[in-house]
Design a protein around this motif. Structure first.
Motif, mmCIF file in Angstrom:
data_model
loop_
_atom_site.group_PDB
_atom_site.id
_atom_site.type_symbol
_atom_site.label_atom_id
_atom_site.label_comp_id
_atom_site.label_asym_id
_atom_site.label_seq_id
_atom_site.Cartn_x
_atom_site.Cartn_y
_atom_site.Cartn_z
ATOM 1 N N UNK A 65 -24.454 -16.640 7.572
ATOM 2 C CA UNK A 65 -24.289 -17.659 8.549
ATOM 3 C C UNK A 65 -23.062 -17.422 9.435
ATOM 4 N N UNK A 66 -21.985 -16.855 8.836
ATOM 5 C CA UNK A 66 -20.727 -16.787 9.576
ATOM 6 C C UNK A 66 -20.854 -15.958 10.857
ATOM 7 N N UNK A 67 -21.685 -14.928 10.824
ATOM 8 C CA UNK A 67 -21.843 -14.061 11.994
ATOM 9 C C UNK A 67 -22.393 -14.783 13.206
ATOM 10 N N UNK A 68 -23.116 -15.886 12.958
ATOM 11 C CA UNK A 68 -23.673 -16.651 14.081
ATOM 12 C C UNK A 68 -22.571 -17.273 14.942
ATOM 13 N N UNK A 69 -21.395 -17.467 14.349
ATOM 14 C CA UNK A 69 -20.278 -18.030 15.113
ATOM 15 C C UNK A 69 -19.839 -17.077 16.222
ATOM 16 N N UNK A 87 -30.359 -12.210 7.282
ATOM 17 C CA UNK A 87 -29.844 -13.046 6.186
ATOM 18 C C UNK A 87 -29.818 -12.211 4.911
ATOM 19 N N UNK A 88 -28.630 -12.055 4.389
ATOM 20 C CA UNK A 88 -28.451 -11.284 3.151
ATOM 21 C C UNK A 88 -27.728 -12.176 2.144
ATOM 22 N N UNK A 89 -28.228 -12.187 0.935
ATOM 23 C CA UNK A 89 -27.535 -12.953 -0.097
ATOM 24 C C UNK A 89 -27.516 -12.172 -1.399
ATOM 25 N N UNK A 96 -26.708 -7.708 -6.631
ATOM 26 C CA UNK A 96 -26.604 -6.834 -5.464
ATOM 27 C C UNK A 96 -27.028 -7.591 -4.205
ATOM 28 N N UNK A 97 -26.492 -7.193 -3.034
ATOM 29 C CA UNK A 97 -26.907 -7.868 -1.801
ATOM 30 C C UNK A 97 -28.393 -7.637 -1.536
ATOM 31 N N UNK A 98 -29.100 -8.737 -1.227
ATOM 32 C CA UNK A 98 -30.542 -8.637 -1.035
ATOM 33 C C UNK A 98 -30.902 -9.194 0.345
ATOM 34 N N UNK A 126 -22.454 -5.979 4.793
ATOM 35 C CA UNK A 126 -22.427 -5.107 5.977
ATOM 36 C C UNK A 126 -23.249 -3.848 5.727
ATOM 37 N N UNK A 127 -23.089 -3.254 4.541
ATOM 38 C CA UNK A 127 -23.818 -2.014 4.245
ATOM 39 C C UNK A 127 -25.319 -2.273 4.179
#
Ligand code: URA
Length: 197
Positions: A65-69, A87-89, A96-98, A126-127
């Protein structure tokens, strides 16, 4: 301005105002790193000016969400810019990031991508986001990762895996604490920007 947004006593209104100013500067700086071709311009005095022109096309990709700022800062500088989202969580089972969601302009593979996320901490999301962009045909060297704050751990992780990407940042902090927050840092950027817990 970085001092103001780092200060824990800064209220939300000032946090958003100064973060937006920094974001605008970062976007302008990011655009400076895109290739240009020389061009001759005729000025109103009848003289020639040797200028440069950007010939490529860009798009933004924000990490929700933060990137939308950071989207408005990009729009302020590049009118009608196309903006994709990812959207990655963290996966509860693997930690692991999914990837949960992504939507991009159909011709993203032909564009320079400004990847937007205010904080580069461990580099996990980011990766993953860069991996998704590469899977969609964006060459690594056309990805510019724009953030306000980062740390050596994140920079090393991202650039070891993707040595051709560029990172444009406002400040490099000392490192990460045990909760994986950047220190000295600014806390949780998304929560402070959107006024949530
Ligand atoms: N995300 C943030 O908003 N802050 C950090 O310190 C790390 C990740």
């Amino acid at each position: 301005m970085m001092g103001i947004i780092r200060d824990k006593n800064t209220n939300r209104e000032n946090f958003v105002f100064y973060a937006d100013r920094i974001i605008r500067l970062l976007v302008e700086e990011g655009l400076n790193h895109l290739p240009v071709v020389e061009t001759t311009i005729l000025t109103p005095t009848g003289q020639e000016y040797q200028g440069v022109e950007f010939q490529g096309r860009i798009c933004g990709v924000s990490i929700i969400r933060a990137g939308e700022s950071m989207e408005q800062g990009l729009r302020d500088v590049c009118r009608s810019v196309r903006i994709g989202k990812i959207l990655i969580q963290r996966d509860e089972e693997t930690a692991l990031p999914k990837l949960y969601y992504s939507k991009f302009p159909p011709d993203i593979a032909t564009r320079y991508c400004l990847l937007l996320d205010p904080a580069l901490a461990t580099g996990g999301s980011a990766m993953k986001a860069i991996e998704v962009l590469i899977d969609h045909g964006v060459p690594e060297e056309r990805i510019l990762f724009v953030n306000l704050i980062c740390c050596p751990e994140g920079i090393t992780a991202v650039t070891d895996k993707f040595p051709a990407i560029k990172v444009v940042t406002a400040e490099i902090d000392g490192g990460l604490n045990e909760k994986k927050y950047i220190v000295p840092g600014l806390g949780d950027f998304g929560c402070r920007y959107y006024g949530t817990d």
